[in-house]
Design a protein around this motif. Structure first.
Motif, mmCIF file in Angstrom:
data_model
loop_
_atom_site.group_PDB
_atom_site.id
_atom_site.type_symbol
_atom_site.label_atom_id
_atom_site.label_comp_id
_atom_site.label_asym_id
_atom_site.label_seq_id
_atom_site.Cartn_x
_atom_site.Cartn_y
_atom_site.Cartn_z
ATOM 1 N N ASP A 158 10.778 -16.622 -15.580
ATOM 2 C CA ASP A 158 9.473 -16.022 -15.864
ATOM 3 C C ASP A 158 8.482 -16.277 -14.732
ATOM 4 N N LYS A 159 8.616 -17.423 -14.084
ATOM 5 C CA LYS A 159 7.737 -17.719 -12.950
ATOM 6 C C LYS A 159 7.973 -16.721 -11.815
ATOM 7 N N VAL A 160 9.232 -16.417 -11.555
ATOM 8 C CA VAL A 160 9.543 -15.460 -10.489
ATOM 9 C C VAL A 160 9.014 -14.069 -10.839
ATOM 10 N N LEU A 161 9.191 -13.648 -12.087
ATOM 11 C CA LEU A 161 8.664 -12.344 -12.493
ATOM 12 C C LEU A 161 7.151 -12.279 -12.272
ATOM 13 N N ALA A 162 6.456 -13.362 -12.609
ATOM 14 C CA ALA A 162 5.005 -13.408 -12.413
ATOM 15 C C ALA A 162 4.656 -13.324 -10.932
ATOM 16 N N ASN A 163 5.442 -13.982 -10.077
ATOM 17 C CA ASN A 163 5.171 -13.954 -8.639
ATOM 18 C C ASN A 163 5.410 -12.561 -8.044
ATOM 19 N N ILE A 164 6.415 -11.862 -8.561
ATOM 20 C CA ILE A 164 6.650 -10.487 -8.094
ATOM 21 C C ILE A 164 5.462 -9.606 -8.468
ATOM 22 N N ARG A 165 5.038 -9.714 -9.718
ATOM 23 C CA ARG A 165 3.899 -8.904 -10.169
ATOM 24 C C ARG A 165 2.635 -9.246 -9.376
ATOM 25 N N ASN A 166 2.483 -10.506 -9.038
ATOM 26 C CA ASN A 166 1.305 -10.929 -8.282
ATOM 27 C C ASN A 166 1.297 -10.315 -6.886
ATOM 28 N N LEU A 167 2.468 -10.262 -6.233
ATOM 29 C CA LEU A 167 2.538 -9.654 -4.897
ATOM 30 C C LEU A 167 2.274 -8.158 -4.983
ATOM 31 N N VAL A 168 2.806 -7.500 -6.014
ATOM 32 C CA VAL A 168 2.551 -6.074 -6.200
ATOM 33 C C VAL A 168 1.047 -5.829 -6.364
ATOM 34 N N ALA A 169 0.396 -6.681 -7.139
ATOM 35 C CA ALA A 169 -1.048 -6.529 -7.352
ATOM 36 C C ALA A 169 -1.830 -6.812 -6.067
ATOM 37 N N ALA A 170 -1.425 -7.862 -5.335
ATOM 38 C CA ALA A 170 -2.121 -8.210 -4.091
ATOM 39 C C ALA A 170 -1.990 -7.100 -3.057
ATOM 40 N N ARG A 171 -0.881 -6.415 -3.053
ATOM 41 C CA ARG A 171 -0.658 -5.328 -2.099
ATOM 42 C C ARG A 171 -1.551 -4.129 -2.409
ATOM 43 N N GLY A 172 -1.754 -3.854 -3.675
ATOM 44 C CA GLY A 172 -2.602 -2.723 -4.052
ATOM 45 C C GLY A 172 -2.068 -1.412 -3.531
ATOM 46 N N ASP A 173 -2.924 -0.670 -2.830
ATOM 47 C CA ASP A 173 -2.541 0.646 -2.315
ATOM 48 C C ASP A 173 -1.866 0.588 -0.943
ATOM 49 N N SER A 174 -1.774 -0.599 -0.367
ATOM 50 C CA SER A 174 -1.156 -0.726 0.955
ATOM 51 C C SER A 174 0.346 -0.461 0.871
ATOM 52 N N ILE A 175 0.943 -0.085 1.988
ATOM 53 C CA ILE A 175 2.400 0.057 2.043
ATOM 54 C C ILE A 175 3.061 -1.237 2.507
ATOM 55 N N TYR A 176 2.257 -2.237 2.832
ATOM 56 C CA TYR A 176 2.792 -3.503 3.348
ATOM 57 C C TYR A 176 2.596 -4.626 2.325
ATOM 58 N N PRO A 177 3.613 -5.390 2.027
ATOM 59 C CA PRO A 177 5.005 -5.180 2.413
ATOM 60 C C PRO A 177 5.733 -4.278 1.428
ATOM 61 N N SER A 178 6.813 -3.659 1.885
ATOM 62 C CA SER A 178 7.726 -2.980 0.975
ATOM 63 C C SER A 178 8.395 -4.059 0.112
ATOM 64 N N ILE A 179 8.497 -3.806 -1.185
ATOM 65 C CA ILE A 179 8.994 -4.830 -2.111
ATOM 66 C C ILE A 179 10.324 -4.377 -2.715
ATOM 67 N N VAL A 180 11.334 -5.235 -2.598
ATOM 68 C CA VAL A 180 12.674 -4.950 -3.106
ATOM 69 C C VAL A 180 13.038 -6.006 -4.145
ATOM 70 N N VAL A 181 13.518 -5.565 -5.292
ATOM 71 C CA VAL A 181 14.053 -6.476 -6.310
ATOM 72 C C VAL A 181 15.563 -6.294 -6.323
ATOM 73 N N GLN A 182 16.285 -7.385 -6.105
ATOM 74 C CA GLN A 182 17.736 -7.313 -5.949
ATOM 75 C C GLN A 182 18.448 -7.980 -7.124
ATOM 76 N N PHE A 183 19.477 -7.296 -7.640
ATOM 77 C CA PHE A 183 20.313 -7.832 -8.716
ATOM 78 C C PHE A 183 21.751 -7.942 -8.224
ATOM 79 N N LEU A 184 22.473 -8.916 -8.779
ATOM 80 C CA LEU A 184 23.890 -9.079 -8.478
ATOM 81 C C LEU A 184 24.693 -9.022 -9.769
ATOM 82 N N ILE A 185 25.766 -8.259 -9.746
ATOM 83 C CA ILE A 185 26.608 -8.154 -10.932
ATOM 84 C C ILE A 185 27.923 -8.895 -10.722
ATOM 85 N N ASP A 186 28.355 -9.589 -11.753
ATOM 86 C CA ASP A 186 29.674 -10.204 -11.783
ATOM 87 C C ASP A 186 30.277 -9.932 -13.157
#
Length: 460
Positions: A158-186
């Motif tokens: 949950d902490k990581v999810l909050a940090n992702i949302r925080n970076l998205v909010a901090a970025r606002g309308d800017s294109i920097y940085p591009s944000i990628v969420v990566q999943f791994l399947i096994d």
């Protein structure tokens, strides 16, 4: 703007310098891009991490880092990737490192992180410094699976999810940085692919990357956890569903390192009626024969204990470092030294031979098979092959170089051997005959090499 392994920051003049250095077989004045693995320390213990087998408790101290950045910047460094055997944001002086990079006008092209330590201060610097890309290795779709894969307390999810949302909010309308969420399947979570996609979409990133755990170095874990080649049929219905859901969103970045899985992916795309949305472009001037790696003239990877590695994909104990930044006062001593030059010799030979040079450990002391054989390593061309002008100029330069250095007539033994070997590799019947000859005349060839110095086929 997504990360480009720093290529987007390189001037046309500097790209021509790289081509000229390849032809002349000499170093450039320094790397234009560098991977700085700031620390080997990590706050998680992912079972699939390809760098666990090299991990130490070391970090590059801030004074050494600032000196290193200063020297590299003076040599033309334009960008860095912050990644590593540990998490780069776990370095105690990461904020100072980011500030120093900014003061030297060195762009952060990519940060690859588990996201646990992506604080407000880090987010602010990434946005203000126009970092190109942040990849969050989220990997799992819920707290329980996160704990299993990352071997940490479930609450960190949950902490990581909050940090992702925080970076998205901090970025606002800017294109920097591009944000990628990566999943791994096994095999434990292959039935959760649709859930992964939906979680990723809810975080509002620029891309959702989904990859499969198909191989773990040195058989570290129970192979029953790892997906097998035939498991592509298990994943297929879920892959089809997320492709349908993503048809308009165009968030998915999905590709696999094995033909069986990519064949499944292609036929699923055909059924859905969609195409890859986030693949890197390929220029008309790009030719597979010119697709060899040129990192020895372009980039360097430095790990948390100071080791210099050929690249981030060769971080395992079977690959010797090219040196250590703590052993010599200047990085240039390594860049212009014998280890880097040997790597350049080997990379140049692959380029010269149109990526048809057969790999053997006797021939290649630094490069591994994936560096030499076509299609085994995505990194050596993925970020660059869309550059129309660069590959047109490289093709012209390599064509002239081959005319001089691959010759049946008016050539020395090395040039004649190249000509014969290239002919054999380009003609299947000749190759079959050559392979038979090598297999059935080994004792005689070894005798000729040892007694008379005649080396017909690199006999050992």
């Amino acid at each position: 703007m997504r990360g480009s392994h720093g290529w987007a920051e390189v001037s046309r003049e500097r790209k021509r310098d790289i081509i000229e250095a390849i032809v002349a077989n000499k170093p450039t004045r320094g790397p234009v891009h560098a991977e700085l693995d700031l620390t080997d320390r990590c706050n998680v213990a992912c079972y699939f991490c390809n760098q666990q087998d090299l991990r130490t408790k070391d970090s590059i101290p801030l004074p050494r880092l600032t000196d290193l950045i200063d020297e590299l910047a003076e040599g033309g460094l334009k960008s860095v990737r912050l990644s590593g055997g540990g998490d780069p944001l776990f370095h105690r002086d990461v904020l100072n490192v980011m500030d120093h990079l900014a003061s030297r006008n060195v762009i952060i092209d990519n940060v690859t992180t588990n996201g646990v330590a992506l604080t407000n201060d880090v987010a602010t610097r990434l946005v203000n410094g126009k970092a190109r890309e942040v990849i969050f290795s989220l990997n799992a779709v819920d707290a329980a699976d996160y704990a299993r894969m990352m071997q940490v307390k479930p609450a960190l999810f949950d902490k990581v999810l909050a940090n992702i949302r925080n970076l998205v909010a901090a970025r606002g309308d800017s294109i920097y940085p591009s944000i990628v969420v990566q999943f791994l399947i096994d095999r434990k979570n292959v039935n959760r692919i649709v859930d992964m996609y939906e979680l990723g979409r809810s975080l509002h990133p620029d891309r959702i990357a989904i990859n499969a755990v198909l191989e773990i170095p040195f058989e570290r874990i129970d192979r029953s956890v790892i997906l097998h080649l035939e498991d592509n049929l298990v994943a297929e219905p879920q892959i089809e569903e997320i492709l349908r859901r993503d048809k308009e969103e165009r968030l998915l970045q999905i590709d696999f390192p094995y033909p069986q899985w990519n064949e499944m992916l292609q036929r699923t795309r055909d059924r859905v009626g969609t195409v890859p949305h986030n693949n890197f472009p390929v220029a008309k001037s790009f030719k597979g024969e010119n697709g060899g790696c040129f990192f020895a003239w372009y980039s360097a990877a430095i790990t948390g204990n100071g080791d210099i590695r050929p690249c981030c994909l060769l971080l395992n104990p079977t690959v010797k470092p090219l040196g250590n930044v703590n052993d010599k006062p200047k990085f240039a001593d390594h860049w212009n030294g014998p280890e880097f030059q040997l790597m350049r010799d080997e990379m140049r030979e692959v380029l010269l031979m149109k990526s048809r040079k057969p790999y053997t450990p006797q021939r290649f002391k630094i490069l591994k098979e994936q560096c030499v054989a076509p299609h085994m390593c995505y990194l050596k061309t993925m970020y660059f092959q869309g550059d129309e002008e660069f590959y047109a100029e490289l093709d012209t330069a390599l064509t002239k170089m081959r005319e001089k250095e691959i010759r049946y007539v008016f050539g020395n033994n090395t040039k004649r051997k190249r000509a014969i070997e290239l002919y054999v590799q380009e003609h299947p019947r000749a190759k079959r005959a050559w392979d038979w000859f090598r297999e059935n005349t080994r004792p005689a060839r070894v005798f000729l090499k040892q007694r008379l110095g005649v080396d017909l086929t690199d006999a050992v």
